[in-house]
Scaffold this active site. Structure first.
Site, PDB file in Angstrom:
ATOM      1  N   GLU A  85       2.703   4.905  -4.047  1.00 21.13           N
ATOM      2  CA  GLU A  85       2.733   5.857  -5.192  1.00 21.13           C
ATOM      3  C   GLU A  85       4.048   6.607  -5.278  1.00 21.13           C
ATOM      4  O   GLU A  85       4.435   6.950  -6.406  1.00 21.13           O
ATOM      5  CB  GLU A  85       1.558   6.844  -5.050  1.00 21.13           C
ATOM      6  CG  GLU A  85       0.198   6.209  -5.248  1.00 21.13           C
ATOM      7  CD  GLU A  85      -0.228   5.288  -4.092  1.00 21.13           C
ATOM      8  OE1 GLU A  85       0.224   5.555  -2.945  1.00 21.13           O
ATOM      9  OE2 GLU A  85      -0.969   4.329  -4.328  1.00 21.13           O
ATOM     10  N   ASP A 112       0.854  -1.194   0.000  1.00 18.24           N
ATOM     11  CA  ASP A 112       0.000   0.000   0.000  1.00 18.24           C
ATOM     12  C   ASP A 112       0.889   1.244   0.000  1.00 18.24           C
ATOM     13  O   ASP A 112       2.106   1.136   0.195  1.00 18.24           O
ATOM     14  CB  ASP A 112      -0.892  -0.038   1.258  1.00 18.24           C
ATOM     15  CG  ASP A 112      -1.937   1.068   1.271  1.00 18.24           C
ATOM     16  OD1 ASP A 112      -2.320   1.558   0.195  1.00 18.24           O
ATOM     17  OD2 ASP A 112      -2.384   1.441   2.390  1.00 18.24           O
ATOM     18  N   ASP A 120      -9.122   3.500  -2.521  1.00 20.97           N
ATOM     19  CA  ASP A 120     -10.119   3.880  -1.514  1.00 20.97           C
ATOM     20  C   ASP A 120     -11.443   4.330  -2.107  1.00 20.97           C
ATOM     21  O   ASP A 120     -11.737   5.521  -2.198  1.00 20.97           O
ATOM     22  CB  ASP A 120      -9.532   4.966  -0.611  1.00 20.97           C
ATOM     23  CG  ASP A 120      -8.336   4.439   0.170  1.00 20.97           C
ATOM     24  OD1 ASP A 120      -8.165   3.213   0.224  1.00 20.97           O
ATOM     25  OD2 ASP A 120      -7.579   5.256   0.717  1.00 20.97           O
TER      26      ASP A 120
END
Ligand code: MIG
Length: 762
Positions: free
Chosen positions: A387, A384, A472
């Site tokens: 990015e 997670d 999300d």
């Protein structure tokens, strides 16, 4: 240009409100090398242009700092790949180049290339990876730059993944444009309604441009994935039900959860541990207070037939007492600013350093560190925040963004094989490279087990390393609906093993929404219920018994479909075909099918037409050519028609094509029971055919032919089975020495109920 009422300076804003002027094309300043090749890939002609600007006159001290990045991370080296064919690229003259849709390019600035192409009115746009959009992407702007953006709404532009592969669909022809560069790109798909598309590629380096001439949609995706790779078969357990929550706070909760699933007979394979298992969010640690028996937890869970997955974020806590941080500093493994300082920003652990995954040494170190989880029995890794997300730099690009700044003005530098580059140039690769290191860790520690890695960020070819989820979302019907077109476009972009959080991540789900979500989720290749810290619990037993019954029955049907689902993954591994497909994949030239994105095909045989709104009791379903049978009732529908169909809550919204034979398993509590499950071949029609794939579900042995592929046919009601491939003959591997599986067939209308089938040679 963003227009934000809270920060807008009105004087400047007023100046911007002028009439629309066509933007003049920039003057081409390109000086450098452009080289052209072409090849036929999976029957599709592909032009490839390799464009390299002459390195800007580097300041003397910078000469060895400016890397060219010659390497493509997206495209597989056909020599070293198991999945792709060897491609024979032929040199061509660049002068005679004429591309479909009059595609042209120029260099607009030292840090930007522009591409232009025609977009006649009838052209539809598909692909482009993860976009918050309907299936047709036309009429919007799409910026590809990895961003942690939890606001999935019509303004959402930058999202987590970046896959610059656009499909231009026109009638039965599908052409493709793939700009192979990890640098940020802004695709304008005729926002101004002037029938023209434009891409701005922000880079100081070069790029590869691939143009695929018009083909069928399956052929185009086969060609694209022949270049960029396909997902190998995932472990069978990862296709079962996965239960997650941010976060299960301690091991008692995990044990309790496992108990609940088994007591209530709700099938489940995997429990997922989010960030709170760690000691103060230090990666490669566990909390000693809340998870005192971390090392035996996985074993205990394995006895209850559960696998454990842990989240792993990239940020390493800046803490001199933390050995991982100290190692990273000592061996120079973190991203550093142009001034040579380790770059520090805030994420969950507080101030943190970020591993530079472009460096091979960093990936090796990360791979070895992951052994912490593997030696504790953790079966899969969930990446997670890769990015990479940072709490104080949510949108790091300068605004307005007109060209790629110099390397040393880009947040920090990263080290590629060819030298240092500015972070923005390779940011889109951060999750990809982290995923690669993670997959290697699993392969190295367990050489004969298929790895399972899940990632949020990723770029072209990420399917080779990991499964993905789309970040999300929120517990809204709108997001339930959007999951269809979004996953369809992700699949057409090469990434088949994908899903969204079932029930919705943000907000509070309602029981009805959760049931509706499972009705569709059964068909998400990646099948996981997950929600945020602040939301109400949404495990299948968090609501009334009536809701629990409905969710249980839907999950049971996922397990019944596993043989069919495995077959679809097998198909993907060989042809790149996604599991979730737009109707036009199978019904080309059908204009109603092409306009439809609230239905989809799950493989060639199942069409899903779900309820997408609250209190919905019926909907219009478009049935393409042929005859269709409702999954739950066997009711028959004539195709080439749109019909009003009831959608009672809790019923699987699926229709099966006449002529199909679906291999189905029995209901089970986890895939540990799969090898012993009887298999029923469910026959739809008097003349039908299908296949059934079986292997051990866990090892790589299928790659050396150790699998069975049965060809099933029914002619005038007579069932026949033959071996398309019989690679498990004489081996009892599949059944681990236990009772042999039973096979039978039955017709959808109940005739021939459960006739036993003898396998050839059995
Ligand atoms: O800042 O780990 O998308 O799935 O539960 C939020 C906590 C960080 C974002 C992920 C979500 C996960 C959450 N994470």
């Amino acid at each position: 240009m963003t227009f934000d009422i809270f920060t807008t300076d009105w004087t400047t804003a007023r100046k911007k409100i002028g009439g629309w002027q066509p933007e003049p094309r920039a003057r081409d300043m390109f000086a450098g090398n452009a080289h052209r090749e072409s090849a036929v890939v999976q029957g599709v002609r592909v032009e490839r242009l390799c464009v390299r600007p002459v390195a800007p006159k580097a300041k003397a001290k910078d000469t060895d700092k400016l890397a060219k990045i010659n390497k493509s991370y997206a495209v597989v080296d056909s020599k070293s790949s198991e999945t792709s064919e060897a491609i024979d690229w032929q040199n061509q003259s660049i002068e005679s180049l004429q591309l479909p849709y009059n595609l042209t390019w120029l260099q607009a600035a030292p840090g930007r290339f522009d591409f232009y192409f025609d977009m006649p009115e009838q052209v539809r746009c598909l692909g482009l990876g993860e976009r918050f959009s309907d299936l047709n992407l036309r009429g919007n702007r799409h910026t590809l730059f990895a961003t942690d953006n939890p606001h999935h709404n019509e303004h959402a532009d930058m999202l987590y993944k970046s896959i610059p592969f656009l499909i231009l669909a026109e009638g039965e022809k599908y052409a493709g444009i793939f700009i192979d560069s990890p640098s940020p790109q802004r695709w304008d798909l005729d926002t101004e309604l002037v029938q023209s598309g434009k891409v701005e590629l922000f880079t100081r380096r070069g790029f590869y441009l691939y143009v695929f001439e018009g083909a069928t949609l399956p052929a185009l995706v086969a060609a694209f994935t022949s270049l960029t790779g396909r997902a190998p078969l995932p472990p069978l357990w990862s296709l079962g039900h996965q239960q997650c929550r941010w976060s299960y706070p301690d091991e008692d909760t995990i044990r309790h959860l496992a108990d609940q699933f088994r007591k209530r007979k709700i099938p489940c394979d995997t429990l997922v541990m989010d960030i709170d298992y760690m000691d103060d969010y230090r990666v490669f640690t566990h909390s000693k207070e809340r998870f005192p028996n971390f090392s035996s937890l996985a074993d205990d869970m394995a006895r209850a037939h559960f696998k454990l997955i842990t989240i792993v974020d990239p940020g390493v806590k800046k803490d001199e007492k933390f050995d991982i941080y100290r190692q990273g500093i000592k061996d120079d493994l973190f991203c550093k600013t142009a001034k040579g300082e380790v770059f520090i920003e805030t994420v969950w652990p507080g101030l943190s350093a970020f591993p530079d995954f472009m460096k091979a040494e960093t990936r090796d170190w990360w791979r070895d560190s992951l052994n912490f989880y593997l030696k504790n029995g953790i079966k899969g890794i969930w990446n997670d925040m890769n990015e990479p997300a940072m709490f104080n730099s949510q949108r790091p690009l300068p605004d307005p963004f007109l060209e790629m700044p110099d390397d040393d003005k880009q947040m920090f530098l990263q080290s590629t094989e060819d030298g240092a580059v500015g972070h923005f140039e390779v940011r889109n690769l951060y999750g990809f490279m982290m995923g690669m290191a993670t997959r290697e860790a699993l392969l190295k520690a367990r050489p004969n087990e298929r790895p399972f890695v899940l990632t949020r960020s990723g770029s072209t070819g990420i399917q080779r390393h990991a499964a993905v989820w789309l970040g999300d979302n929120t517990s809204w019907y709108e997001h339930l609906q959007k999951s269809l077109p979004m996953l369809l476009n992700v699949g057409l972009s090469g990434v088949a093993f994908a899903g969204v959080d079932i029930g919705g991540f943000g907000g509070h789900t309602t029981p009805e929404l959760l049931v509706r979500w499972y009705e569709i989720g059964v068909f998400y290749p990646f099948f996981r219920n997950h929600c945020a810290l602040m939301g109400r619990a949404q495990e299948p037993f968090s609501f009334s018994p009536a809701v629990e019954d409905m969710v249980r029955s839907l999950i049971e049907q996922r397990y019944r479909l596993l043989p069919y689902i495995q077959g679809l993954f097998w198909e993907h591994a060989r042809s790149g075909a996604p599991l979730m497909r737009p109707l036009e994949w199978h019904y080309p030239g059908d204009t109603i099918a092409a306009a439809c994105d609230d239905q989809f095909m799950f493989g060639a045989d199942i069409m899903v037409a779900p309820a997408l709104r609250a209190n919905q009791t019926s909907r219009n379903v478009y049935f393409p050519e042929g005859v269709w049978y409702e999954w739950s009732s066997g009711r028959r529908f004539e195709g080439k028609s749109t019909l009003r169909v009831d959608c009672p809550l809790g019923c699987l919204p699926a229709f099966v094509r006449e002529g199909a034979i679906l291999p189905l398993a029995d209901i089970m509590q986890s895939t540990d029971e799969y090898a012993d499950s009887a298999i029923t071949f469910q026959v739809y029609g008097q003349n039908a055919s299908g296949t059934f794939f079986e292997d051990d579900g866990i090892s790589h042995d299928y790659k050396v032919g150790k699998y069975n592929e049965w060809k099933l046919t029914v002619r005038e009601g007579k069932f026949e089975i033959s071996a398309g491939h019989n690679g498990l003959a004489g081996e009892d591997k599949l059944h681990s020495g236990r009772s042999l599986r039973k096979y039978s067939y039955q017709s959808v209308n109940g005739a021939n109920g459960g006739v036993a089938v003898k396998l050839p040679g059995a």
